[in-house]
Design an enzyme around this catalytic site. Structure first.
Site, PDB file in Angstrom:
ATOM      1  N   HIS A 144       0.804  -1.234   0.000  1.00  0.00           N
ATOM      2  CA  HIS A 144       0.000   0.000   0.000  1.00  0.00           C
ATOM      3  C   HIS A 144       0.828   1.271   0.000  1.00  0.00           C
ATOM      4  CE1 HIS A 144      -3.962  -1.874   0.900  1.00  0.00           C
ATOM      5  NE2 HIS A 144      -3.215  -2.780   1.517  1.00  0.00           N
ATOM      6  N   LYS A 174     -14.815   8.145  -3.446  1.00  0.00           N
ATOM      7  CA  LYS A 174     -16.046   8.458  -2.711  1.00  0.00           C
ATOM      8  C   LYS A 174     -16.608   9.794  -3.160  1.00  0.00           C
ATOM      9  CE  LYS A 174     -13.993   5.951   1.070  1.00  0.00           C
ATOM     10  NZ  LYS A 174     -13.003   6.045   2.147  1.00  0.00           N
ATOM     11  N   THR A 196      -8.648   6.630  -1.928  1.00  0.00           N
ATOM     12  CA  THR A 196      -9.998   6.089  -2.038  1.00  0.00           C
ATOM     13  C   THR A 196     -11.023   7.192  -1.767  1.00  0.00           C
ATOM     14  OG1 THR A 196      -9.650   5.289   0.218  1.00  0.00           O
ATOM     15  CG2 THR A 196      -9.577   3.654  -1.531  1.00  0.00           C
ATOM     16  N   LYS A 216      -8.432  14.002   4.463  1.00  0.00           N
ATOM     17  CA  LYS A 216      -7.542  12.829   4.501  1.00  0.00           C
ATOM     18  C   LYS A 216      -6.544  13.059   5.615  1.00  0.00           C
ATOM     19  CE  LYS A 216      -6.606  13.844   0.118  1.00  0.00           C
ATOM     20  NZ  LYS A 216      -6.933  12.593  -0.540  1.00  0.00           N
ATOM     21  N   ARG A 217      -5.719  12.046   5.924  1.00  0.00           N
ATOM     22  CA  ARG A 217      -4.673  12.253   6.921  1.00  0.00           C
ATOM     23  C   ARG A 217      -3.773  13.412   6.507  1.00  0.00           C
ATOM     24  NH1 ARG A 217      -4.100   8.405  11.196  1.00  0.00           N
ATOM     25  NH2 ARG A 217      -2.192   9.515  11.728  1.00  0.00           N
ATOM     26  N   LYS A 242       0.631  14.682   0.862  1.00  0.00           N
ATOM     27  CA  LYS A 242      -0.756  14.943   0.455  1.00  0.00           C
ATOM     28  C   LYS A 242      -1.004  16.436   0.196  1.00  0.00           C
ATOM     29  CE  LYS A 242      -2.460  10.866   2.978  1.00  0.00           C
ATOM     30  NZ  LYS A 242      -3.162   9.981   2.017  1.00  0.00           N
TER      31      LYS A 242
HETATM   32  C1  26V Z   1       1.897   2.176   7.884  1.00  0.00           C
HETATM   33  C2  26V Z   1       2.432   2.140   9.130  1.00  0.00           C
HETATM   34  C3  26V Z   1       3.871   2.312   9.263  1.00  0.00           C
HETATM   35  C4  26V Z   1       4.371   1.793  10.553  1.00  0.00           C
HETATM   36  C5  26V Z   1       3.516   2.211  11.710  1.00  0.00           C
HETATM   37  C6  26V Z   1       2.097   1.826  11.577  1.00  0.00           C
HETATM   38  C7  26V Z   1       1.582   1.953  10.212  1.00  0.00           C
HETATM   39  C8  26V Z   1       0.237   1.841  10.013  1.00  0.00           C
HETATM   40  C9  26V Z   1      -0.280   1.907   8.764  1.00  0.00           C
HETATM   41  C10 26V Z   1       0.551   2.074   7.693  1.00  0.00           C
HETATM   42  C11 26V Z   1      -0.103   2.066   6.379  1.00  0.00           C
HETATM   43  C12 26V Z   1       0.558   2.871   5.346  1.00  0.00           C
HETATM   44  C13 26V Z   1       0.047   2.539   4.044  1.00  0.00           C
HETATM   45  C14 26V Z   1      -1.275   3.160   3.704  1.00  0.00           C
HETATM   46  O1  26V Z   1      -2.114   3.501   4.489  1.00  0.00           O
HETATM   47  N1  26V Z   1      -1.470   3.276   2.430  1.00  0.00           N
HETATM   48  C15 26V Z   1      -2.681   3.804   1.864  1.00  0.00           C
HETATM   49  O2  26V Z   1      -3.447   2.696   1.462  1.00  0.00           O
HETATM   50  C16 26V Z   1      -4.645   3.072   0.819  1.00  0.00           C
HETATM   51  C17 26V Z   1      -5.405   1.816   0.516  1.00  0.00           C
HETATM   52  O3  26V Z   1      -4.712   1.057  -0.398  1.00  0.00           O
HETATM   53  C18 26V Z   1      -4.338   3.873  -0.428  1.00  0.00           C
HETATM   54  O4  26V Z   1      -5.540   4.288  -1.013  1.00  0.00           O
HETATM   55  C19 26V Z   1      -3.492   5.091  -0.085  1.00  0.00           C
HETATM   56  O5  26V Z   1      -3.106   5.765  -1.259  1.00  0.00           O
HETATM   57  C20 26V Z   1      -2.269   4.661   0.672  1.00  0.00           C
HETATM   58  O6  26V Z   1      -1.548   5.784   1.135  1.00  0.00           O
END
Ligand code: 26V
Length: 804
Positions: free
Chosen positions: A353, A653, A649, A541-542, A547
């Protein structure tokens, strides 16, 4: 169930559960009563579905994810069971306001953002498509923090979402599983078999709480299993004479309960925290053991496992599934390494992701070795065999082995482990998958080309259109029939009506009503009046550098300066709406939030621009707030630095609700443009190739852009010259990071083309009919972005599971 039956059940339940009469019942009790009625019905279908799945012994998919961002379930459960209309009418008849009753449910905020919400949309689609697919996650006691704005700064408060009973979960103590941490491992050879002896480990009890996942109009109910960590008093030997053991027990109990205490609130920056590693192994081990226990009820031949079970891992967070499945198959079930490895690879699939380097998980060897000694041995062996295979089978890659190794420089590279140990690796949008194949993971792509594939993300149109925007949904059904609810691609039939002036008018009046509703909410909550006839420009968004909320803000400040310079300037009134949480330790992001709120304060109180510009920062952005904002948006801001947003996403929406996108050629924006055509989206800025070239050549000079664009320098100077902002400490930081750290995310570089794209937006908005036509075109093409499409692709091309 008829309305009368509903009312009589309601009265019954209210008495038996709360001992209250209708007149005495609070909204919360009304909410709980409705949930109880619904629960009864759902539980019956849940049992039926489970029985059927057991009988037919169909292959099951398990979606392992550290995050499930469900939001509220009451409305989607009502809609999916077909009870919504009856319930709403009944509540009104009983003197309640349904919206108030439903908003008593606390959001299950067990996710950070896109990745967690995607998991929730996938569950909805799996159930609605009659697919046997379930979620495996953690029942965090505290979800993503609540954001409070204090003096324009973000302050984080704990999200105690379980303070009232959670109405949708069922605790299944009888299905508890033991998970073991730390201790010593001894390997012995006994009659040709490897004997593994694990001693002195810490025992943790994993208790499953199951949440039913209800399909739309099909009586099909899957499960989301959320694990909670508990201590095991019986496993603790009290034998000290001095009574200190009791205190040791309390220490142990506390440390165990911490495992499922809270969700890590950072989704962009990886920190090697021991507790996070514990959480990951806890989920993986409990989940796998429960799957194997179920498998063994029907089968004794583990070679059948991949024909009966598929496991998808949501990013690398659950990638310990790979060595843990190996451990269970070898140490417990006594399979050989080779058999166990074949089974593991055939069972597991991995979704990537993000390509942000700072988010890649790399666990320190010493940590894994001491917390998970047996798992470490297995990872070492996987690494050894993998490196050997590259050396002998891919001699051209010999120089790359150090970069591809799973273990290097005392770190374990979880993405490498996930690629080596699974049969499928997918990106989440076409561009993202190409970047993975050609750049970030290109060596692995050379070794395993057949494993890489794309699955462009999607969203559940049932929640994000049918549920959140009932008037638009009704208008669509009146125009093309309601077939789109089961087959969202049918939305394309709207394309015939883009020139229909009566549909255009109706679309515009639905949008206006939604905007009025949001305006009322903002007035009630923030005492700020916004004009529903202004253009609602939404950036939700975050908060993250890539972003580029900052780019949006610079444009707003530019508009503000334009208004001030020339009071007679022709101007389309605009309302800019932001919603964003920053990770608690991400200082730059927090400074940007402070900058937005400071700018809002200034702009909203300036009588000079009163009817022209408003800027709102909404507190505590979450799923429920998104549901209020999205139906009211005219413009959707999707302005990430090209190549950085894997998919997005929110873009889908907003499009589905008739907003037009202003966006870069990044993530799924590209596929949105491909669907609607370049005339129905406002694109701007560097593309991913240009970004890569600048990064490679190192020839971007932010300072030069600043010097050459007077509008930009005028905006940026307000951060440091006190002409606009008072408390300027954090704003100076932003200024310096752009000019002295050379603007990592190309905010300055894209400013000019962003301003131009916004001028184009404004011109288009002035022509109401042309705008509405574009809006209808966007809705018509949004069917592709239903997660039903995404899930069908996963089901057919990766999981090999079938509708029941
Ligand atoms: C990463 C990490 C890094 C370590 C600490 C905890 C933690 C928790 C979550 C994440 C996730 C990072 C990846 C993420 O959220 N990607 C997003 O995924 C969406 C669904 O596929 C996508 O639409 C977004 O573009 C993408 O940024």
């Amino acid at each position: 169930m008829s309305r009368e039956e509903f009312i009589s059940s309601f009265q019954d339940k209210l008495t038996t559960s709360f001992g209250k009469s209708m007149e005495e019942a609070t909204n919360k009790e009304a909410y709980q009563t409705v949930s109880l009625i619904l629960r009864d019905m759902i539980l019956r279908n849940w049992q039926k579905t489970q029985n059927k799945q057991r009988e037919k012994d169909e292959k099951q998919m398990y979606y392992f994810s550290m995050e499930f961002l469900l939001g509220r379930l009451i409305e989607s459960n009502l809609i999916n069971t077909g009870l919504e209309k009856i319930c709403v009418e009944a509540l009104i008849e009983l003197g309640f306001k349904p919206e108030e009753v439903f908003s008593e449910e606390l959001d299950a905020g067990l996710g950070n953002g896109g990745l967690g919400r995607l998991a929730a949309c996938f569950l909805d689609s799996l159930a609605s498509l009659n697919l046997p697919g379930h979620g495996m996650g953690i029942r965090y006691k505290y979800g993503l923090f609540q954001q409070k704005m204090v003096n324009g700064y973000q302050v984080e408060l704990p999200d105690y979402w379980l303070k009232d009973d959670y109405m949708w979960e069922t605790k299944r103590s009888e299905k508890a599983i033991e998970v073991h941490f730390a201790g010593n491992v001894q390997l012995q050879s006994a009659d040709g078999h490897l004997q593994v002896e694990h001693t002195d480990y810490e025992r943790v009890l994993a208790i499953p709480y199951d949440v039913p996942i209800v399909g739309y109009d099909n009586q099909f109910v899957n499960s989301l299993r959320l694990w909670s960590a508990e201590s095991m008093p019986n496993s603790f030997h009290f034998h000290s004479q001095k009574g200190t053991d009791y205190y040791h027990y309390l220490d142990y109990k506390r440390s165990v309960e911490q495992i499922s205490e809270f969700l890590y609130p950072d989704d962009s920056y990886y920190e090697g925290k021991l507790l996070r590693l514990k959480q990951q192994y806890f989920l993986v081990s409990a989940g796998l053991q429960s799957i194997i226990r179920r498998f063994k009820k029907k089968h004794n031949d583990f070679l059948l496992f991949p024909q009966k079970i598929a496991i998808q891992i949501n990013d690398t967070h659950p990638s310990l599934v790979i060595p843990e499945l190996m451990r269970l198959l070898m140490d417990i079930e006594k399979l050989s390494w080779d058999d166990a490895w074949d089974i593991t690879i055939q069972t597991v699939a991995y979704t990537n992701h993000t390509t942000l380097v700072e988010a890649l998980e790399k666990w320190p060897v010493h940590m894994v070795k001491s917390l998970l000694p047996r798992i470490y041995m297995i990872i070492e062996e996987i690494n050894e065999r993998f490196c050997q295979s590259i050396y002998f089978e891919h001699p051209a890659l010999r120089n790359e082995i150090a970069n591809m190794a799973i273990i290097s420089y005392e770190q374990i590279h979880m993405a490498h482990l996930a690629i080596v140990g699974s049969h499928s690796i997918n990106g989440v949008a076409k561009l993202h998958t190409e970047i993975i194949k050609k750049r970030e993971m290109k060596n692995f792509y050379r070794v395993f080309p057949e494993r890489f594939n794309n699955k462009t993300n999607g969203i559940t149109h049932r929640r994000w259109l049918l549920n959140v925007n009932p008037s638009l949904a009704q208008l669509i059904s009146n125009t093309i029939g309601d077939g789109w609810i089961k087959e969202p691609r049918k939305l394309i039939h709207l394309i015939k009506y883009t020139d229909d002036s009566s549909l255009q008018d109706e679309i515009s009046s639905v949008k206006l009503k939604n905007k009025q509703k949001l305006a009322k909410y903002i007035r009630d909550e923030y005492q700020i009046t916004i004009d529903p006839n202004s253009l609602f420009d939404v950036h939700i968004k975050r908060l993250h550098g890539y972003k580029r909320q900052l780019l949006n803000l610079f444009h707003i400040l530019h508009l503000y300066q334009l208004c001030k310079e020339n009071p007679n300037v022709q101007f389309t009134p605009r309302t800019f709406i932001f919603g964003a949480k920053a990770a608690p330790g991400y200082h730059f992001a927090k400074q940007v939030i402070k900058l937005i709120t400071a700018a809002a304060d200034k702009i909203n109180h300036d009588p000079f621009v009163k009817d022209k510009l408003k800027l709102i920062f909404l507190e505590n952005y979450n799923v429920s707030l998104a549901e209020k904002i999205i139906p009211a948006a005219d413009i959707s801001e999707q302005i990430s630095t090209a190549s950085k947003e894997a998919s997005g996403t929110g873009n889908m929406k907003l499009m589905m609700n008739g907003a037009l996108t202003i966006g870069t050629l990044d993530g799924a924006n590209i596929e949105i443009r491909d669907m609607v055509g370049p005339k129905n989206i406002f694109t701007f800025g560097l593309n991913s190739k240009e970004v890569f070239e600048y990064q490679q050549n190192g020839d971007y000079r932010a300072r030069d852009v600043y010097n050459s664009d007077q509008r930009l320098s005028a905006v940026m100077d307000t951060l440091v010259n006190q002409s606009f902002f008072q408390d300027d400490v954090e704003f100076k930081n932003i200024y310096y990071s752009l000019l002295y750290n050379n603007d990592e995310y190309f905010v300055l570089k894209d400013f000019d083309s962003y301003v131009e794209a916004h001028q184009h937006v404004e011109q288009t908005y002035r022509n109401e009919s042309s705008w509405n036509k574009k809006s209808i075109t966007n809705i018509a093409h949004s069917g592709k972005f239903s997660s039903d499409r995404t899930i069908s692709e996963y089901a057919n091309e990766i999981w090999n599971i079938h509708p029941m």
